[in-house]
Design a protein around this motif. Structure first.
Motif, PDB file in Angstrom:
ATOM      1  N   SER A 143      40.025  43.329  34.806  1.00  0.00           N
ATOM      2  CA  SER A 143      38.880  42.418  34.938  1.00  0.00           C
ATOM      3  C   SER A 143      37.561  43.184  34.936  1.00  0.00           C
ATOM      4  O   SER A 143      36.510  42.617  34.653  1.00  0.00           O
ATOM      5  CB  SER A 143      39.005  41.578  36.218  1.00  0.00           C
ATOM      6  N   ALA A 144      37.629  44.479  35.243  1.00  0.00           N
ATOM      7  CA  ALA A 144      36.404  45.291  35.243  1.00  0.00           C
ATOM      8  C   ALA A 144      36.188  45.946  33.877  1.00  0.00           C
ATOM      9  O   ALA A 144      35.189  46.622  33.656  1.00  0.00           O
ATOM     10  CB  ALA A 144      36.510  46.356  36.325  1.00  0.00           C
ATOM     11  N   PHE A 145      37.147  45.759  32.959  1.00  0.00           N
ATOM     12  CA  PHE A 145      37.045  46.438  31.660  1.00  0.00           C
ATOM     13  C   PHE A 145      36.753  45.494  30.503  1.00  0.00           C
ATOM     14  O   PHE A 145      36.087  45.849  29.560  1.00  0.00           O
ATOM     15  CB  PHE A 145      38.357  47.191  31.365  1.00  0.00           C
ATOM     16  N   TYR A 146      37.326  44.298  30.558  1.00  0.00           N
ATOM     17  CA  TYR A 146      37.204  43.404  29.402  1.00  0.00           C
ATOM     18  C   TYR A 146      36.443  42.158  29.825  1.00  0.00           C
ATOM     19  O   TYR A 146      37.034  41.135  30.117  1.00  0.00           O
ATOM     20  CB  TYR A 146      38.602  43.050  28.870  1.00  0.00           C
ATOM     21  N   HIS A 147      35.115  42.281  29.904  1.00  0.00           N
ATOM     22  CA  HIS A 147      34.355  41.122  30.369  1.00  0.00           C
ATOM     23  C   HIS A 147      33.481  40.508  29.288  1.00  0.00           C
ATOM     24  O   HIS A 147      32.493  39.873  29.554  1.00  0.00           O
ATOM     25  CB  HIS A 147      33.536  41.438  31.626  1.00  0.00           C
ATOM     26  N   GLY A 243      43.893  30.616  39.326  1.00  0.00           N
ATOM     27  CA  GLY A 243      43.036  30.276  38.186  1.00  0.00           C
ATOM     28  C   GLY A 243      42.291  28.968  38.365  1.00  0.00           C
ATOM     29  O   GLY A 243      41.245  28.751  37.755  1.00  0.00           O
ATOM     30  N   SER A 244      42.827  28.090  39.216  1.00  0.00           N
ATOM     31  CA  SER A 244      42.218  26.764  39.350  1.00  0.00           C
ATOM     32  C   SER A 244      40.805  26.829  39.909  1.00  0.00           C
ATOM     33  O   SER A 244      40.025  25.903  39.759  1.00  0.00           O
ATOM     34  CB  SER A 244      43.093  25.848  40.216  1.00  0.00           C
ATOM     35  N   SER A 245      40.467  27.955  40.551  1.00  0.00           N
ATOM     36  CA  SER A 245      39.102  28.080  41.086  1.00  0.00           C
ATOM     37  C   SER A 245      38.145  28.618  40.032  1.00  0.00           C
ATOM     38  O   SER A 245      36.965  28.807  40.293  1.00  0.00           O
ATOM     39  CB  SER A 245      39.112  29.018  42.293  1.00  0.00           C
ATOM     40  N   GLY A 246      38.694  28.925  38.824  1.00  0.00           N
ATOM     41  CA  GLY A 246      37.849  29.482  37.759  1.00  0.00           C
ATOM     42  C   GLY A 246      37.802  31.008  37.832  1.00  0.00           C
ATOM     43  O   GLY A 246      36.950  31.639  37.214  1.00  0.00           O
ATOM     44  N   ALA A 247      38.753  31.609  38.570  1.00  0.00           N
ATOM     45  CA  ALA A 247      38.728  33.061  38.766  1.00  0.00           C
ATOM     46  C   ALA A 247      39.013  33.828  37.472  1.00  0.00           C
ATOM     47  O   ALA A 247      39.567  33.275  36.516  1.00  0.00           O
ATOM     48  CB  ALA A 247      39.770  33.434  39.822  1.00  0.00           C
ATOM     49  N   ASN A 248      38.650  35.100  37.488  1.00  0.00           N
ATOM     50  CA  ASN A 248      38.878  35.986  36.352  1.00  0.00           C
ATOM     51  C   ASN A 248      40.384  36.020  35.998  1.00  0.00           C
ATOM     52  O   ASN A 248      41.222  36.225  36.879  1.00  0.00           O
ATOM     53  CB  ASN A 248      38.396  37.393  36.750  1.00  0.00           C
ATOM     54  N   PRO A 249      40.734  35.839  34.710  1.00  0.00           N
ATOM     55  CA  PRO A 249      42.154  35.742  34.348  1.00  0.00           C
ATOM     56  C   PRO A 249      42.969  36.993  34.664  1.00  0.00           C
ATOM     57  O   PRO A 249      44.129  36.892  35.047  1.00  0.00           O
ATOM     58  CB  PRO A 249      42.135  35.482  32.836  1.00  0.00           C
ATOM     59  N   ALA A 255      47.499  38.507  40.717  1.00  0.00           N
ATOM     60  CA  ALA A 255      48.032  37.691  41.826  1.00  0.00           C
ATOM     61  C   ALA A 255      49.466  37.263  41.503  1.00  0.00           C
ATOM     62  O   ALA A 255      50.345  37.271  42.371  1.00  0.00           O
ATOM     63  CB  ALA A 255      47.151  36.464  42.046  1.00  0.00           C
ATOM     64  N   GLY A 256      49.707  36.911  40.238  1.00  0.00           N
ATOM     65  CA  GLY A 256      51.062  36.532  39.808  1.00  0.00           C
ATOM     66  C   GLY A 256      52.023  37.703  39.973  1.00  0.00           C
ATOM     67  O   GLY A 256      53.165  37.525  40.420  1.00  0.00           O
ATOM     68  N   ILE A 257      51.558  38.886  39.636  1.00  0.00           N
ATOM     69  CA  ILE A 257      52.411  40.085  39.767  1.00  0.00           C
ATOM     70  C   ILE A 257      52.780  40.293  41.237  1.00  0.00           C
ATOM     71  O   ILE A 257      53.932  40.598  41.568  1.00  0.00           O
ATOM     72  CB  ILE A 257      51.699  41.328  39.184  1.00  0.00           C
ATOM     73  N   ALA A 258      51.802  40.094  42.120  1.00  0.00           N
ATOM     74  CA  ALA A 258      52.056  40.262  43.554  1.00  0.00           C
ATOM     75  C   ALA A 258      53.133  39.272  44.015  1.00  0.00           C
ATOM     76  O   ALA A 258      54.057  39.632  44.743  1.00  0.00           O
ATOM     77  CB  ALA A 258      50.758  40.053  44.333  1.00  0.00           C
ATOM     78  N   SER A 259      53.022  38.044  43.550  1.00  0.00           N
ATOM     79  CA  SER A 259      53.985  37.021  43.959  1.00  0.00           C
ATOM     80  C   SER A 259      55.380  37.318  43.399  1.00  0.00           C
ATOM     81  O   SER A 259      56.394  37.112  44.061  1.00  0.00           O
ATOM     82  CB  SER A 259      53.492  35.658  43.463  1.00  0.00           C
ATOM     83  N   ASN A 397      46.361  28.947  30.419  1.00  0.00           N
ATOM     84  CA  ASN A 397      45.648  28.380  29.278  1.00  0.00           C
ATOM     85  C   ASN A 397      45.783  26.854  29.259  1.00  0.00           C
ATOM     86  O   ASN A 397      44.800  26.129  29.056  1.00  0.00           O
ATOM     87  CB  ASN A 397      46.235  28.994  27.998  1.00  0.00           C
ATOM     88  N   GLU A 398      47.012  26.390  29.510  1.00  0.00           N
ATOM     89  CA  GLU A 398      47.253  24.934  29.527  1.00  0.00           C
ATOM     90  C   GLU A 398      46.392  24.269  30.603  1.00  0.00           C
ATOM     91  O   GLU A 398      45.772  23.227  30.380  1.00  0.00           O
ATOM     92  CB  GLU A 398      48.736  24.667  29.801  1.00  0.00           C
ATOM     93  N   MET A 399      46.342  24.919  31.773  1.00  0.00           N
ATOM     94  CA  MET A 399      45.561  24.345  32.874  1.00  0.00           C
ATOM     95  C   MET A 399      44.074  24.238  32.499  1.00  0.00           C
ATOM     96  O   MET A 399      43.438  23.209  32.713  1.00  0.00           O
ATOM     97  CB  MET A 399      45.720  25.239  34.116  1.00  0.00           C
ATOM     98  N   HIS A 400      43.554  25.314  31.876  1.00  0.00           N
ATOM     99  CA  HIS A 400      42.124  25.283  31.546  1.00  0.00           C
ATOM    100  C   HIS A 400      41.811  24.440  30.314  1.00  0.00           C
ATOM    101  O   HIS A 400      40.661  24.105  30.074  1.00  0.00           O
ATOM    102  CB  HIS A 400      41.579  26.711  31.391  1.00  0.00           C
TER     103      HIS A 400
END
Ligand code: CMC
Length: 429
Positions: A143-147, A243-249, A255-259, A397-400
């Motif tokens: 997220s800090a590299f591809y903005h 992602g529902s809060s509009g967070a950086n993908p 977060a998914g990896i952590a889960s 992607n579907e959600m957004h």
């Protein structure tokens, strides 16, 4: 959508009519969105009976052992398509023409390198860190590299993000392995296919090229395919919720990896191999089977059972075949694999496991294959994460793409203290 309704009768209240929404397959849902206004919420910890969203990507019928991606049965996909074709299907909803497939493949292949600065980022980690810990960190760091293309409401930006993740995950996964083993990072090669390239980055060194065996790369590709998506599991729901809060993908994928990391989810493949090591030899199996049945013993047979599949995991059917093929063809002599095969035989015939429908799941067999082809056990869940990234990003992607999407915000049943007075520390002394 039929005009069916469910009526809820609550003592002392007027009946509440709730619409029933029909899906194209599977169970219909009672739409409880308006229920809050009547003074009640629904209570469903662990989401045993709650549909958290509407989706057109994957369908599972756990009782019948069915898994469909965009309508296509998993065994047909796994036996007739490669991972990238399945990724295309998950992402775009339709099968590609040959030209579309070639274009997709080329785009993924040409974006496998990561920003050179990311290599320095790795050096902040201890060498003995778990590769999943590093993976969480470096994927979040993307997220800090591809903005340059982060407008989540822009279709093209979301597509670019999907390509970046799909292309770069194997590179990052292999870098995690190389970093923890102290070997130099190996750059991707554009002449290799997705699975071959991953194996090359994992096992080649600057001193020696790695010759990729077709049996091994085929098995690897199947492992990727069979882990590509699995509808609203813990990690995918995490990605959607974040992602529902509009967070950086990239942060959402971290977060998914952590889960995914937990042993009840993607960490099961690593936990399964550790369990096989603990069992040690075929003679010890009965003791562990007895422990798994004992309600007072927290020990579970890792790689067995599933929240959704109460028949047979259809991915396990395909993976089992691939597993036996790899073991036969590579002729690997490893006592752990004997333990695995005997455990499979016993669990499939033991009354406890049969009656509770606790079948070997996909991670039982993928763990055995990964072990047989020389992947270190600590990398198993990392490989699950890189395979699942397409599912996560397709759901994100579907959600957004849905203009009615709202931030996810569950309610709770509060059972703590009612309001009470706070006395300052000096008054409590
Ligand atoms: N070994 C022994 N008993 C088990 C096992 C097991 N692996 N799994 C479930 N049970 C028992 C459980 O104790 C319960 O018994 P009882 O009815 O007497 O209370 C019964 O079977 C029902 O299980 P549950 O815990 O209610 O099922 P769940 O849906 O909450 O959990 C699970 C599903 C996958 C977390 C669980 O089966 C498990 O822990 N399995 C081992 C871990 C594993 O392999 N996970 C990977 C799943 S596949 C990869 C993925 O999609 O993430």
């Amino acid at each position: 959508m039929a005009d069916k309704k469910a009526t809820l009768h609550i003592e002392g209240k007027a009946p509440i009519e709730l619409p029933i929404i029909e899906g194209s397959e599977g169970q219909d849902v009672i739409d409880v969105r308006k229920l809050g206004a009547s003074g009640f919420f629904t209570f469903d910890p662990g989401f045993l009976a709650t549909a958290s969203c509407e989706s057109q990507i994957t369908y599972i019928d756990g009782d019948k052992g069915i898994l469909l991606h965009r309508g296509f049965p998993i065994d047909q996909l796994a036996n007739n398509a490669d991972y990238l074709e399945v990724c295309y299907v998950l992402l775009y909803g339709e099968v590609p023409t040959r030209a579309e497939y070639e274009q997709f493949r080329t785009t993924v292949t040409r974006h496998t390198m990561v920003h050179e600065q990311i290599a320095s980022f790795f050096h902040g980690f201890r060498r003995d860190a778990h590769p999943m810990a590093i993976m969480c960190g470096v994927v979040g760091a993307l997220s800090a590299f591809y903005h340059d293309s982060l407008d989540i409401n822009n279709d093209l930006h979301r597509e670019i993000t999907a390509f970046r993740l799909l292309s770069k995950m194997p590179t990052l996964a292999a870098m995690c392995h190389k970093y923890t083993t102290g070997q130099p990072f190996i750059y991707p090669r554009n002449d290799l296919d997705y699975a071959e390239n991953f194996l090359h980055m994992m096992f080649a060194t600057p001193c020696e090229e790695y010759e990729v065996s077709p049996i091994v790369s085929r098995a690897m590709d199947k492992i990727f395919t069979l882990h590509a998506d699995h509808e609203q599991n813990a990690s995918t729901s995490t990605v959607r919720l974040a992602g529902s809060s509009g967070a950086n993908p990239f942060a959402c994928i971290a977060a998914g990896i952590a889960s995914l990391w937990g042993p009840a989810h993607g960490g099961a493949n690593e936990a399964c191999l550790k369990m096989l090591e603990e069992i040690g030899c075929v003679e010890n199996i009965p003791e562990f089977i007895e422990r798994a049945k004992d309600k007072d013993d927290p020990f579970h047979l890792m790689g067995f059972g599933h929240r959704v599949y109460k028949n047979y995991d259809p991915r396990a059917t395909v993976m089992r075949e691939a597993c036996h093929e790899v073991l036969d063809e590579l002729k690997i002599d490893n006592p752990l694999l004997d333990v695995a095969m005997e455990l499979e035989r016993i669990a499939l015939s033991d009354e406890y496991f049969v009656s509770k429908k606790l079948y070997p799941n996909v991670d039982f067999y993928s763990g055995i294959i990964l072990k047989a082809i020389g992947i270190p056990v600590s990398m198993f869940t990392v490989i699950f994460a890189m395979s699942r990234v397409i599912g996560w990003i397709a759901h994100w992607n579907e959600m957004h793409s849905d203009p009615t999407n709202r931030i996810g915000r569950p309610r709770q049943l509060y059972t703590g203290y009612s309001q009470r007075e706070f006395k300052p520390l000096h008054e409590r002394e």
